[in-house]
Design a protein around this motif. Sequence first.
Motif, PDB file in Angstrom:
ATOM      1  N   PRO A   1       0.819  -1.200   0.000  1.00 36.55           N
ATOM      2  CA  PRO A   1       0.000   0.000   0.000  1.00 36.55           C
ATOM      3  C   PRO A   1       0.857   1.256   0.000  1.00 36.55           C
ATOM      4  N   GLN A   2       0.238   2.410  -0.146  1.00 36.65           N
ATOM      5  CA  GLN A   2       0.976   3.668  -0.102  1.00 36.65           C
ATOM      6  C   GLN A   2       1.325   4.026   1.336  1.00 36.65           C
ATOM      7  N   TYR A   3       0.394   3.722   2.237  1.00 35.48           N
ATOM      8  CA  TYR A   3       0.595   3.998   3.665  1.00 35.48           C
ATOM      9  C   TYR A   3       0.154   2.782   4.478  1.00 35.48           C
ATOM     10  N   GLN A   4       0.751   2.611   5.644  1.00 33.97           N
ATOM     11  CA  GLN A   4       0.339   1.557   6.558  1.00 33.97           C
ATOM     12  C   GLN A   4       0.598   2.046   7.970  1.00 33.97           C
ATOM     13  N   HIS A   5      -0.439   1.941   8.791  1.00 32.83           N
ATOM     14  CA  HIS A   5      -0.334   2.348  10.193  1.00 32.83           C
ATOM     15  C   HIS A   5      -0.594   1.116  11.038  1.00 32.83           C
ATOM     16  N   VAL A   6       0.370   0.724  11.853  1.00 33.10           N
ATOM     17  CA  VAL A   6       0.218  -0.477  12.673  1.00 33.10           C
ATOM     18  C   VAL A   6       0.521  -0.161  14.126  1.00 33.10           C
ATOM     19  N   GLN A   7       0.052  -1.049  14.986  1.00 32.72           N
ATOM     20  CA  GLN A   7       0.409  -0.978  16.398  1.00 32.72           C
ATOM     21  C   GLN A   7       1.733  -1.722  16.568  1.00 32.72           C
ATOM     22  N   GLU A   8       2.539  -1.242  17.451  1.00 37.48           N
ATOM     23  CA  GLU A   8       3.810  -1.907  17.716  1.00 37.48           C
ATOM     24  C   GLU A   8       3.560  -3.384  18.049  1.00 37.48           C
ATOM     25  N   GLY A   9       4.343  -4.249  17.427  1.00 38.60           N
ATOM     26  CA  GLY A   9       4.167  -5.670  17.643  1.00 38.60           C
ATOM     27  C   GLY A   9       3.413  -6.368  16.519  1.00 38.60           C
ATOM     28  N   GLU A  10       2.665  -5.599  15.739  1.00 36.29           N
ATOM     29  CA  GLU A  10       1.961  -6.173  14.590  1.00 36.29           C
ATOM     30  C   GLU A  10       2.938  -6.370  13.433  1.00 36.29           C
ATOM     31  N   ASP A  11       2.530  -7.224  12.504  1.00 43.30           N
ATOM     32  CA  ASP A  11       3.342  -7.458  11.324  1.00 43.30           C
ATOM     33  C   ASP A  11       3.007  -6.452  10.226  1.00 43.30           C
ATOM     34  N   PHE A  12       3.911  -6.322   9.263  1.00 44.45           N
ATOM     35  CA  PHE A  12       3.744  -5.377   8.160  1.00 44.45           C
ATOM     36  C   PHE A  12       4.299  -5.990   6.884  1.00 44.45           C
ATOM     37  N   THR A  13       3.578  -5.781   5.794  1.00 53.99           N
ATOM     38  CA  THR A  13       4.053  -6.255   4.507  1.00 53.99           C
ATOM     39  C   THR A  13       3.826  -5.191   3.443  1.00 53.99           C
ATOM     40  N   THR A  14       4.808  -4.991   2.609  1.00 55.11           N
ATOM     41  CA  THR A  14       4.679  -4.115   1.449  1.00 55.11           C
ATOM     42  C   THR A  14       5.019  -4.911   0.195  1.00 55.11           C
TER      43      THR A  14
ATOM     44  N   THR B   1       8.245  -8.643  10.804  1.00 55.72           N
ATOM     45  CA  THR B   1       7.577  -9.345  11.909  1.00 55.72           C
ATOM     46  C   THR B   1       7.696  -8.515  13.172  1.00 55.72           C
ATOM     47  N   ALA B   2       6.607  -8.412  13.895  1.00 50.85           N
ATOM     48  CA  ALA B   2       6.595  -7.719  15.201  1.00 50.85           C
ATOM     49  C   ALA B   2       7.250  -6.348  15.101  1.00 50.85           C
ATOM     50  N   THR B   3       6.577  -5.442  14.419  1.00 55.26           N
ATOM     51  CA  THR B   3       7.147  -4.115  14.175  1.00 55.26           C
ATOM     52  C   THR B   3       7.542  -3.409  15.471  1.00 55.26           C
ATOM     53  N   GLN B   4       8.536  -2.550  15.331  1.00 52.24           N
ATOM     54  CA  GLN B   4       8.993  -1.708  16.438  1.00 52.24           C
ATOM     55  C   GLN B   4       8.959  -0.261  15.953  1.00 52.24           C
ATOM     56  N   THR B   5       8.991   0.672  16.889  1.00 55.99           N
ATOM     57  CA  THR B   5       8.934   2.085  16.494  1.00 55.99           C
ATOM     58  C   THR B   5      10.128   2.480  15.633  1.00 55.99           C
ATOM     59  N   THR B   6      11.204   1.747  15.745  1.00 52.11           N
ATOM     60  CA  THR B   6      12.390   2.038  14.921  1.00 52.11           C
ATOM     61  C   THR B   6      12.191   1.648  13.461  1.00 52.11           C
ATOM     62  N   ASP B   7      11.100   0.931  13.177  1.00 50.36           N
ATOM     63  CA  ASP B   7      10.824   0.542  11.790  1.00 50.36           C
ATOM     64  C   ASP B   7      10.133   1.658  11.005  1.00 50.36           C
ATOM     65  N   VAL B   8       9.759   2.728  11.683  1.00 52.17           N
ATOM     66  CA  VAL B   8       9.076   3.829  11.017  1.00 52.17           C
ATOM     67  C   VAL B   8       9.912   4.371   9.864  1.00 52.17           C
ATOM     68  N   GLY B   9       9.251   4.626   8.745  1.00 52.70           N
ATOM     69  CA  GLY B   9       9.933   5.174   7.585  1.00 52.70           C
ATOM     70  C   GLY B   9       9.208   4.787   6.322  1.00 52.70           C
ATOM     71  N   THR B  10       9.816   5.120   5.199  1.00 56.04           N
ATOM     72  CA  THR B  10       9.255   4.744   3.903  1.00 56.04           C
ATOM     73  C   THR B  10      10.144   3.696   3.271  1.00 56.04           C
ATOM     74  N   TYR B  11       9.519   2.631   2.813  1.00 49.71           N
ATOM     75  CA  TYR B  11      10.243   1.514   2.217  1.00 49.71           C
ATOM     76  C   TYR B  11      10.034   1.555   0.700  1.00 49.71           C
ATOM     77  N   PHE B  12      11.134   1.580  -0.013  1.00 51.66           N
ATOM     78  CA  PHE B  12      11.097   1.643  -1.474  1.00 51.66           C
ATOM     79  C   PHE B  12      11.658   0.361  -2.070  1.00 51.66           C
ATOM     80  N   CYS B  13      11.052  -0.069  -3.160  1.00 52.41           N
ATOM     81  CA  CYS B  13      11.685  -1.078  -3.987  1.00 52.41           C
ATOM     82  C   CYS B  13      12.199  -0.365  -5.230  1.00 52.41           C
ATOM     83  N   ALA B  14      13.203  -0.931  -5.859  1.00 53.30           N
ATOM     84  CA  ALA B  14      13.775  -0.323  -7.052  1.00 53.30           C
ATOM     85  C   ALA B  14      14.266  -1.418  -7.980  1.00 53.30           C
ATOM     86  N   ALA B  15      14.000  -1.219  -9.268  1.00 54.32           N
ATOM     87  CA  ALA B  15      14.503  -2.146 -10.270  1.00 54.32           C
ATOM     88  C   ALA B  15      15.868  -1.653 -10.714  1.00 54.32           C
ATOM     89  N   TYR B  16      16.865  -2.455 -10.454  1.00 52.30           N
ATOM     90  CA  TYR B  16      18.217  -2.168 -10.909  1.00 52.30           C
ATOM     91  C   TYR B  16      18.740  -0.836 -10.392  1.00 52.30           C
TER      92      TYR B  16
END
Lengths: 114, 106
Positions: B8-21, B77-92
């Motif tokens: 997704p473009q954005y994801q808001h989770v509670q600490e400890g929940e999992d996240f997938t992009t 797995t089990a997100t932490q507050t330090t995981d906050v940020g934007t995750y990008f994928c890139a081709a090459y």
Amino acid sequence: DAGVTQSPTHLIKTRGQQVTLRCSPKSGHDTVSWYQQALGQGPQFIFQYYEEEERQRGNFPDRFSGHQFPNYSSELNVNALLLGDSALYLCASSPTGGTGNTIYFGEGSWLTVV
Amino acid sequence: GQQVMQIPQYQHVQEGEDFTTYCNSSTTLSNIQWYKQRPGGHPVFLIQLVKSGEVKKQKRLTFQFGEAKKNSSLHITATQTTDVGTYFCAAYALNFGKGTSLLVTP
């Protein structure tokens, strides 16, 4: 070991002016790439330099030009600035070839065009 | 170019929940890279995937490259507050997706 360094960190320019941004790659890296990142967007590839030659170029107009020096440092020049050129300009370096290797980004230069 | 789309473009989770992009391409990718950008920071390289079906792990992060090399995912797995940020994928390392911004609430 210094990472990728960029200068200046912030600058404000007026429409129509020209700007030069500078980048020193990480020690041991000879390939430099430049990206433009607008707010809320992913980095957009501008071009890549290797052995002082532009090796690849993204979809940017000729107003965007660059240069790489014998010491591998690089400059990005933008002429005839437009308001839409306001963005974070990122430089990234990588070892020989620049593909399939870890690339390291600098902290970027924030350009505001008014 | 090899365009990549992220959801997704954005994801808001509670600490400890999992996240997938997820990262998707209409064309076969030679490789896919993942980056993390903290608010106000610059992208930091996380990993590169090259082989079809490849799975790589970095502590709580699991990266997958699809069998057809047209999609990839990053799972935390089990997100932490330090995981906050934007995750990008890139081709090459040339064509970046628009990123998924992760917000973690304590």
